[in-house]
Design a protein around this motif. Structure first.
Motif, PDB file in Angstrom:
ATOM      1  N   GLU A  58       0.833  -1.203   0.000  1.00 57.49           N
ATOM      2  CA  GLU A  58       0.000   0.000   0.000  1.00 57.49           C
ATOM      3  C   GLU A  58       0.868   1.253   0.000  1.00 57.49           C
ATOM      4  O   GLU A  58       0.536   2.251  -0.661  1.00 57.49           O
ATOM      5  N   LEU A  62       0.848   4.055  -3.008  1.00 56.96           N
ATOM      6  CA  LEU A  62       0.627   5.487  -2.801  1.00 56.96           C
ATOM      7  C   LEU A  62       1.606   6.297  -3.649  1.00 56.96           C
ATOM      8  O   LEU A  62       1.209   7.256  -4.319  1.00 56.96           O
ATOM      9  N   THR A 244       9.039   4.228   2.002  1.00 55.44           N
ATOM     10  CA  THR A 244       8.451   5.520   1.596  1.00 55.44           C
ATOM     11  C   THR A 244       9.581   6.430   1.116  1.00 55.44           C
ATOM     12  O   THR A 244       9.958   7.375   1.808  1.00 55.44           O
ATOM     13  N   THR A 247       7.589   9.998   0.221  1.00 52.17           N
ATOM     14  CA  THR A 247       6.484  10.531   1.016  1.00 52.17           C
ATOM     15  C   THR A 247       6.711  10.234   2.494  1.00 52.17           C
ATOM     16  O   THR A 247       7.681   9.587   2.871  1.00 52.17           O
ATOM     17  N   LEU A 249       4.205   8.823   5.636  1.00 49.52           N
ATOM     18  CA  LEU A 249       2.866   8.338   5.951  1.00 49.52           C
ATOM     19  C   LEU A 249       2.391   8.923   7.277  1.00 49.52           C
ATOM     20  O   LEU A 249       3.125   8.883   8.270  1.00 49.52           O
ATOM     21  N   ALA A 289      -1.657   4.851   4.117  1.00 48.62           N
ATOM     22  CA  ALA A 289      -1.326   4.865   2.687  1.00 48.62           C
ATOM     23  C   ALA A 289      -2.590   4.829   1.838  1.00 48.62           C
ATOM     24  O   ALA A 289      -2.708   5.555   0.843  1.00 48.62           O
ATOM     25  N   ARG A 290      -3.538   3.969   2.209  1.00 47.75           N
ATOM     26  CA  ARG A 290      -4.777   3.859   1.429  1.00 47.75           C
ATOM     27  C   ARG A 290      -5.538   5.182   1.410  1.00 47.75           C
ATOM     28  O   ARG A 290      -5.998   5.636   0.359  1.00 47.75           O
ATOM     29  N   ARG A 293      -3.975   8.010  -0.592  1.00 43.40           N
ATOM     30  CA  ARG A 293      -4.184   7.932  -2.045  1.00 43.40           C
ATOM     31  C   ARG A 293      -5.317   8.853  -2.475  1.00 43.40           C
ATOM     32  O   ARG A 293      -5.260   9.465  -3.544  1.00 43.40           O
TER      33      ARG A 293
END
Length: 414
Positions: A58, A62, A244, A247, A249, A289-290, A293
C-alpha cells in the motif's frame, strides 16, 4: 505471546529536589525504574508476514498513484503527521491557527508547537536516507524544542536528559508513575544500541520501525518531546529502508485514533510481547497509505478545478500562481514573490487578488500588511484525511478485537 526480551526492573534511590508537592512526594526515598534490554543484535521474530507485505504494498502504491504530485503531497503529509503526532501529546489547534503559524505569524502555543514538530520530522526524515545517527536525532529534537512555550525546557533542546523523568503520577516525584524510564546515566549506551538496531538491513522494515519506536519511547531520552521524536523515527526508518522513498505516511493519525490502545501497545512491548506493536503499525501504515491515495488524487485535480473556478487569463500572474499553491498552500505575498521570482511584485499582488475574489485562496489574517493567505481546499483536506484515517483504523481495530476475543490464545493486547 511473541518471544522478545522484556524490560528488567531495578530499585534506585530517589531524593526530592523540590519543596513542592505532598509529604509523600518530598519523603520518597526510592523508585523502581524500567531498564530496556539491549537489542542491537537481537533475533527478530517473523510476525504477521501477510499484514506486513500488505502494508509495504500500500505504501508503494501510494507513491505510484501520487507520481505527478509527489513533492507537494510529501510536504502536506509531513504537516499532517506533525498535527496528529502533536495531538497525542494533547497539543491541538484549529486549521486556521495552524495555517497562520505555518505562514510565520505568532500564533497560540499549540499551533507553534505543531509547526516545530513538522520541522523536526522533516529534519530527521530528510537526513536519514542512508543512516540514522544520534546527531540527527538531537538536531530534530533541537528543532522541536528550541522555541518551546515552556521556557524551562528550552535549555534541554537537542540534549539527552541528565535527570530522571517519569510518565504519569505526581508532578513532583515518580510517586505513582505509570512508567519510569531508565536512569539518565544508562541512556547514552541504550541510545547507541538502539541506533545500531535502527540501521540494520536484515529486519523487515515495518517491524524494525515498530520496535525502534517502542524502544525509543521506553528509553525516553529527553526531558520532553519524546513522543513526537519517537514517531518521527518511524518515518525515518521507513524512508531509509525504501518503504516511503518520497512521502511520509501520517501514521500518527491512526495511532491518535485511540491513545489508550496506543499506550497499551507500548506496555505490551515492555513486557516482552513485540507482536502487538508490529501488527498495529502494519495496520496503521496500510490505512494511512490507502487514505492518502485519496488525497493524492485530489491534489492531481486541484489545479484544473482552481483554474476553472478563477478563469485566469492564460499566462497571467494568477494563472502562474495556481501550480505553486500545492507546494505553498499557506503564504504571504512576499513569500510568493520569492517563489515566483520572474513575476513582478505588483503582478503577484494582483494575481492573489484575482484568486481571492474567486475564493481559491482566503486571507487568514485581518491585517493589511504581511497578510497571510491559504488555499482552503488544501487546509480542508487536513481534516478530511485525518477523519478518514481515524474512522478506518477504528473500524479495522474493532473487527480485530472481535477476532481476538474469539481466539484468546492468539493474542492478548486488545
Amino acid at each position: 505471546m511473541t518471544n522478545w526480551p522484556a524490560h528488567s526492573r531495578r530499585v534506585v534511590p530517589w531524593t526530592s529536589t523540590s519543596r513542592r508537592g505532598t509529604r509523600e512526594d518530598r519523603t520518597l526515598a526510592a523508585v523502581t525504574v524500567s531498564i530496556p534490554p539491549m537489542i542491537a543484535d537481537a533475533d527478530v521474530p517473523a510476525i504477521a508476514e501477510r499484514d506486513l507485505a500488505r502494508a509495504r504494498y500500500e505504501a508503494a502504491d501510494l507513491e505510484r498513484v501520487a507520481d505527478g504530485v509527489l513533492s507537494p503531497l510529501a510536504g502536506f503529509l509531513i504537516r499532517m503527521e506533525s498535527v496528529a503526532s502533536s495531538r497525542i501529546e494533547h497539543v491541538e489547534a484549529s486549521p486556521i491557527a495552524f495555517a497562520r503559524a505555518i505562514g510565520g505569524l505568532k500564533e497560540n502555543t499549540s499551533a507553534m508547537s505543531m509547526v516545530a514538530a513538522g520541522a523536526a520530522i522533516t529534519k530527521l526524515i530528510d537526513a536519514s536516507s542512508l543512516v540514522i545517527t544520534l546527531d540527527e536525532i538531537l538536531a530534530a529534537h533541537q528543532a522541536l524544542m528550541q522555541d518551546d512555550p515552556d521556557v524551562a525546557e528550552r535549555p534541554y533542546a537537542g540534549r539527552v536528559r541528565d535527570v530522571q523523568n517519569w510518565i504519569g503520577g505526581s508532578q513532583y516525584s515518580p510517586r505513582g508513575a505509570l512508567y519510569v524510564p531508565p536512569p539518565p546515566e544508562e541512556v547514552p549506551a541504550l541510545l547507541e544500541d538502539l541506533i545500531v538496531f535502527a540501521n540494520r538491513d536484515d529486519v523487515e522494515p515495518v517491524t524494525q520501525a515498530a520496535i525502534a519506536h517502542a524502544h525509543f519511547e521506553s528509553i525516553h531520552p529527553f526531558t520532553d518531546g519524546n513522543g513526537r521524536i519517537g514517531r518521527a523515527l518511524i518515518g525515518a526508518i521507513l524512508r531509509r529502508r525504501g518503504v516511503t522513498p518520497h512521502t511520509v505516511l501520517p501514521v500518527a493519525s491512526a495511532l491518535a485514533a485511540d491513545t489508550t490502545h496506543y499506550f497499551s501497545l507500548l506496555t505490551a512491548y515492555r513486557a516482552g510481547n513485540v507482536e502487538p506493536i508490529v501488527t498495529d503499525l502494519a495496520l496503521c501504515v496500510e490505512t494511512a497509505a490507502r487514505e492518502a491515495r485519496g488525497t493524492a488524487r485530489a491534489f492531481a485535480q486541484y489545479e484544473d478545478a482552481w483554474r476553472e473556478q478563477a478563469s485566469p487569463r492564460a499566462g497571467s500572474a494568477a494563472d502562474r500562481i495556481l501550480p505553486v499553491l500545492l507546494t505553498m498552500p499557506v503564504f504571504t505575498v512576499e513569500q510568493l514573490v520569492d517563489e515566483v521570482q520572474d513575476i513582478p511584485e505588483r503582478s503577484v499582488y494582483r494575481g492573489v487578488q484575482v484568486l481571492e475574489e474567486a475564493r481559491v485562496v482566503e486571507a487568514v489574517t485581518d491585517r493589511k500588511r504581511d497578510r497571510t493567505y491559504a488555499a482552503m481546499d488544501v487546509l480542508d483536506e487536513f481534516e478530511d484525511l485525518d477523519a478518514r484515517i481515524r474512522e478506518r483504523i477504528t473500524r479495522l481495530r474493532a473487527l480485530g478485537a472481535e477476532y481476538w476475543k474469539q481466539n484468546p490464545r492468539v493474542a492478548v493486547w486488545y
